[in-house]
Design an enzyme around this catalytic site. Structure first.
Site, PDB file in Angstrom:
ATOM      1  N   ASP A   5       0.912  -1.184  -0.108  1.00  0.00           N
ATOM      2  CA  ASP A   5       0.037  -0.083  -0.086  1.00  0.00           C
ATOM      3  C   ASP A   5       0.678   1.286   0.110  1.00  0.00           C
ATOM      4  O   ASP A   5       1.981   1.528   0.785  1.00  0.00           O
ATOM      5  CB  ASP A   5      -0.953   0.042   1.438  1.00  0.00           C
ATOM      6  CG  ASP A   5      -2.010   1.006   1.042  1.00  0.00           C
ATOM      7  OD1 ASP A   5      -3.267   0.448   1.235  1.00  0.00           O
ATOM      8  OD2 ASP A   5      -1.620   2.357   1.149  1.00  0.00           O
ATOM      9  N   ILE A   6       0.528   2.252  -0.875  1.00  0.00           N
ATOM     10  CA  ILE A   6       1.470   3.578  -0.878  1.00  0.00           C
ATOM     11  C   ILE A   6       1.226   4.160   0.371  1.00  0.00           C
ATOM     12  O   ILE A   6       2.112   5.103   0.529  1.00  0.00           O
ATOM     13  CB  ILE A   6       0.835   4.076  -2.364  1.00  0.00           C
ATOM     14  CG1 ILE A   6       2.071   5.086  -2.556  1.00  0.00           C
ATOM     15  CG2 ILE A   6      -0.353   5.056  -2.000  1.00  0.00           C
ATOM     16  CD1 ILE A   6       1.706   5.603  -4.087  1.00  0.00           C
ATOM     17  N   ASN A  51     -13.253  -3.056   2.420  1.00  0.00           N
ATOM     18  CA  ASN A  51     -14.193  -2.040   2.255  1.00  0.00           C
ATOM     19  C   ASN A  51     -15.126  -2.226   1.244  1.00  0.00           C
ATOM     20  O   ASN A  51     -14.451  -2.287   0.014  1.00  0.00           O
ATOM     21  CB  ASN A  51     -13.478  -0.538   2.386  1.00  0.00           C
ATOM     22  CG  ASN A  51     -12.768  -0.548   3.748  1.00  0.00           C
ATOM     23  OD1 ASN A  51     -12.929  -0.936   4.863  1.00  0.00           O
ATOM     24  ND2 ASN A  51     -11.635   0.366   3.634  1.00  0.00           N
ATOM     25  N   HIS A  81     -15.689   3.277   3.736  1.00  0.00           N
ATOM     26  CA  HIS A  81     -14.288   3.735   3.673  1.00  0.00           C
ATOM     27  C   HIS A  81     -13.671   3.232   2.635  1.00  0.00           C
ATOM     28  O   HIS A  81     -12.311   3.190   2.300  1.00  0.00           O
ATOM     29  CB  HIS A  81     -13.506   3.346   5.162  1.00  0.00           C
ATOM     30  CG  HIS A  81     -12.473   4.229   5.166  1.00  0.00           C
ATOM     31  ND1 HIS A  81     -11.228   4.052   4.849  1.00  0.00           N
ATOM     32  CD2 HIS A  81     -12.332   5.259   6.334  1.00  0.00           C
ATOM     33  CE1 HIS A  81     -10.561   5.073   5.153  1.00  0.00           C
ATOM     34  NE2 HIS A  81     -11.122   6.050   6.173  1.00  0.00           N
ATOM     35  N   GLN A  82     -14.333   2.971   1.583  1.00  0.00           N
ATOM     36  CA  GLN A  82     -13.658   2.382   0.283  1.00  0.00           C
ATOM     37  C   GLN A  82     -13.548   3.751  -0.484  1.00  0.00           C
ATOM     38  O   GLN A  82     -14.307   4.648  -0.915  1.00  0.00           O
ATOM     39  CB  GLN A  82     -14.670   1.620  -0.499  1.00  0.00           C
ATOM     40  CG  GLN A  82     -14.026   0.890  -1.880  1.00  0.00           C
ATOM     41  CD  GLN A  82     -14.803   0.014  -2.541  1.00  0.00           C
ATOM     42  OE1 GLN A  82     -16.018   0.125  -2.425  1.00  0.00           O
ATOM     43  NE2 GLN A  82     -14.181  -0.512  -3.243  1.00  0.00           N
ATOM     44  N   HIS A  94     -10.392  -5.043  -2.885  1.00  0.00           N
ATOM     45  CA  HIS A  94      -9.001  -5.027  -2.332  1.00  0.00           C
ATOM     46  C   HIS A  94      -9.114  -5.570  -1.122  1.00  0.00           C
ATOM     47  O   HIS A  94      -9.866  -5.052  -0.208  1.00  0.00           O
ATOM     48  CB  HIS A  94      -8.077  -3.967  -2.615  1.00  0.00           C
ATOM     49  CG  HIS A  94      -8.693  -2.768  -2.008  1.00  0.00           C
ATOM     50  ND1 HIS A  94      -9.774  -2.036  -2.745  1.00  0.00           N
ATOM     51  CD2 HIS A  94      -8.644  -1.970  -0.934  1.00  0.00           C
ATOM     52  CE1 HIS A  94      -9.834  -0.961  -2.388  1.00  0.00           C
ATOM     53  NE2 HIS A  94      -9.398  -0.818  -1.255  1.00  0.00           N
ATOM     54  N   PHE A  95      -8.316  -6.692  -0.495  1.00  0.00           N
ATOM     55  CA  PHE A  95      -7.888  -6.849   0.723  1.00  0.00           C
ATOM     56  C   PHE A  95      -7.017  -6.103   1.507  1.00  0.00           C
ATOM     57  O   PHE A  95      -5.750  -6.111   0.661  1.00  0.00           O
ATOM     58  CB  PHE A  95      -8.017  -8.349   1.044  1.00  0.00           C
ATOM     59  CG  PHE A  95      -9.320  -8.857   0.878  1.00  0.00           C
ATOM     60  CD1 PHE A  95      -9.794  -9.330  -0.385  1.00  0.00           C
ATOM     61  CD2 PHE A  95      -9.815  -9.571   1.707  1.00  0.00           C
ATOM     62  CE1 PHE A  95     -10.961  -9.973  -0.810  1.00  0.00           C
ATOM     63  CE2 PHE A  95     -11.142 -10.156   1.905  1.00  0.00           C
ATOM     64  CZ  PHE A  95     -11.630 -10.434   0.428  1.00  0.00           C
ATOM     65  N   HIS A  96      -6.754  -5.542   2.767  1.00  0.00           N
ATOM     66  CA  HIS A  96      -5.815  -5.042   3.199  1.00  0.00           C
ATOM     67  C   HIS A  96      -5.235  -6.047   4.248  1.00  0.00           C
ATOM     68  O   HIS A  96      -6.099  -6.634   4.916  1.00  0.00           O
ATOM     69  CB  HIS A  96      -6.155  -3.560   4.022  1.00  0.00           C
ATOM     70  CG  HIS A  96      -6.588  -2.473   3.315  1.00  0.00           C
ATOM     71  ND1 HIS A  96      -5.907  -1.385   3.197  1.00  0.00           N
ATOM     72  CD2 HIS A  96      -7.859  -2.219   2.721  1.00  0.00           C
ATOM     73  CE1 HIS A  96      -6.840  -0.358   2.593  1.00  0.00           C
ATOM     74  NE2 HIS A  96      -7.757  -0.913   2.242  1.00  0.00           N
TER      75      HIS A  96
HETATM   76  P1  5GP Z   1      -9.687   1.626   0.637  1.00  0.00           P
HETATM   77  O1  5GP Z   1     -10.009   3.017   1.585  1.00  0.00           O
HETATM   78  O2  5GP Z   1     -10.347   1.871  -0.614  1.00  0.00           O
HETATM   79  O3  5GP Z   1     -10.075   0.289   1.370  1.00  0.00           O
HETATM   80  O4  5GP Z   1      -8.198   1.722   0.278  1.00  0.00           O
HETATM   81  C1  5GP Z   1      -7.621   2.226  -0.765  1.00  0.00           C
HETATM   82  C2  5GP Z   1      -6.044   2.017  -0.492  1.00  0.00           C
HETATM   83  O5  5GP Z   1      -5.107   2.048  -1.612  1.00  0.00           O
HETATM   84  C3  5GP Z   1      -5.309   3.164   0.418  1.00  0.00           C
HETATM   85  O6  5GP Z   1      -4.855   2.195   1.473  1.00  0.00           O
HETATM   86  C4  5GP Z   1      -4.410   3.701  -0.610  1.00  0.00           C
HETATM   87  O7  5GP Z   1      -3.191   4.119   0.325  1.00  0.00           O
HETATM   88  C5  5GP Z   1      -4.011   2.744  -1.516  1.00  0.00           C
HETATM   89  N1  5GP Z   1      -3.733   3.315  -2.632  1.00  0.00           N
HETATM   90  C6  5GP Z   1      -4.506   4.471  -3.389  1.00  0.00           C
HETATM   91  N2  5GP Z   1      -4.017   4.551  -4.571  1.00  0.00           N
HETATM   92  C7  5GP Z   1      -2.554   3.782  -4.764  1.00  0.00           C
HETATM   93  C8  5GP Z   1      -1.416   3.598  -5.523  1.00  0.00           C
HETATM   94  O8  5GP Z   1      -1.451   4.318  -6.725  1.00  0.00           O
HETATM   95  N3  5GP Z   1      -0.504   2.587  -5.354  1.00  0.00           N
HETATM   96  C9  5GP Z   1      -0.778   1.807  -4.055  1.00  0.00           C
HETATM   97  N4  5GP Z   1       0.097   1.000  -4.019  1.00  0.00           N
HETATM   98  N5  5GP Z   1      -1.617   2.074  -2.979  1.00  0.00           N
HETATM   99  C10 5GP Z   1      -2.563   2.796  -3.480  1.00  0.00           C
END
Ligand code: 5GP
Length: 137
Positions: free
Chosen positions: A29-30, A85, A91-92, A98-100
């Site tokens: 994750d970035i 999410n 919080h998506q 995607h799974f964190h």
């Molecule tokens: P969400 O809130 O949708 O569950 O999480 C999206 C996740 O994607 C966030 O934790 C965010 O840091 C990550 N993310 C967003 N853009 C990028 C990207 O360009 N590269 C990577 N590696 N992660 C990203």
């Protein structure tokens, strides 16, 4: 609708790849909540978990524990959260499933959770469970 994860899947923007197979890609994750925060995504382009094919879902389920084990081994962190999410209120931010995998090294880093639990009434619980069983089929 195209997302930033489509660009990662297509190789148009870089990622720190952790794992790849026919159905799944995993990368760092970035914006990590803790060292080792990893995203695990299906190659199938669906916004929400409930839209996934059985094949994509099975591929994710097969690989998630392996990725969790690797994150634990490399970070030395023995506790972690799996977060997934669905929808902006939930919080998506990126509308590709995607799974964190988020290590929880201590109280102040990793995922923070608010858990405002209520109490389940026995009768109402059985009625609800019955409706859910019927809906699952
Ligand atoms: P969400 O809130 O949708 O569950 O999480 C999206 C996740 O994607 C966030 O934790 C965010 O840091 C990550 N993310 C967003 N853009 C990028 C990207 O360009 N590269 C990577 N590696 N992660 C990203």
């Amino acid at each position: 609708m195209s997302t930033i994860f489509d660009k990662i899947l297509e190789g148009d923007i870089p990622c720190h790849k952790v794992y790849e197979d026919e159905h799944v890609l995993a990368f760092l994750d970035i914006g990590p909540l803790a060292l080792g925060h990893t995203l695990v995504i299906p190659k199938e382009r669906k916004a929400y978990l409930h839209e996934l094919s059985d094949e994509a879902a099975a591929a994710l389920g097969r690989v998630l524990p392996r990725i969790a084990r690797a994150v634990m081994e490399v970070t030395g962190c023995d506790q972690y959260n799996i977060l997934q999410n669905n929808g902006p209120r939930a919080h998506q931010a990126v509308f590709h499933v995607h799974f964190h995998v988020i290590p929880k090294p201590n109280e102040s880093s990793g995922l923070g959770i608010r858990w405002p639990s209520a109490s389940l009434d026995g009768g109402a619980g059985e009625e609800l469970a019955s409706k859910l069983r019927d809906a699952i089929g």
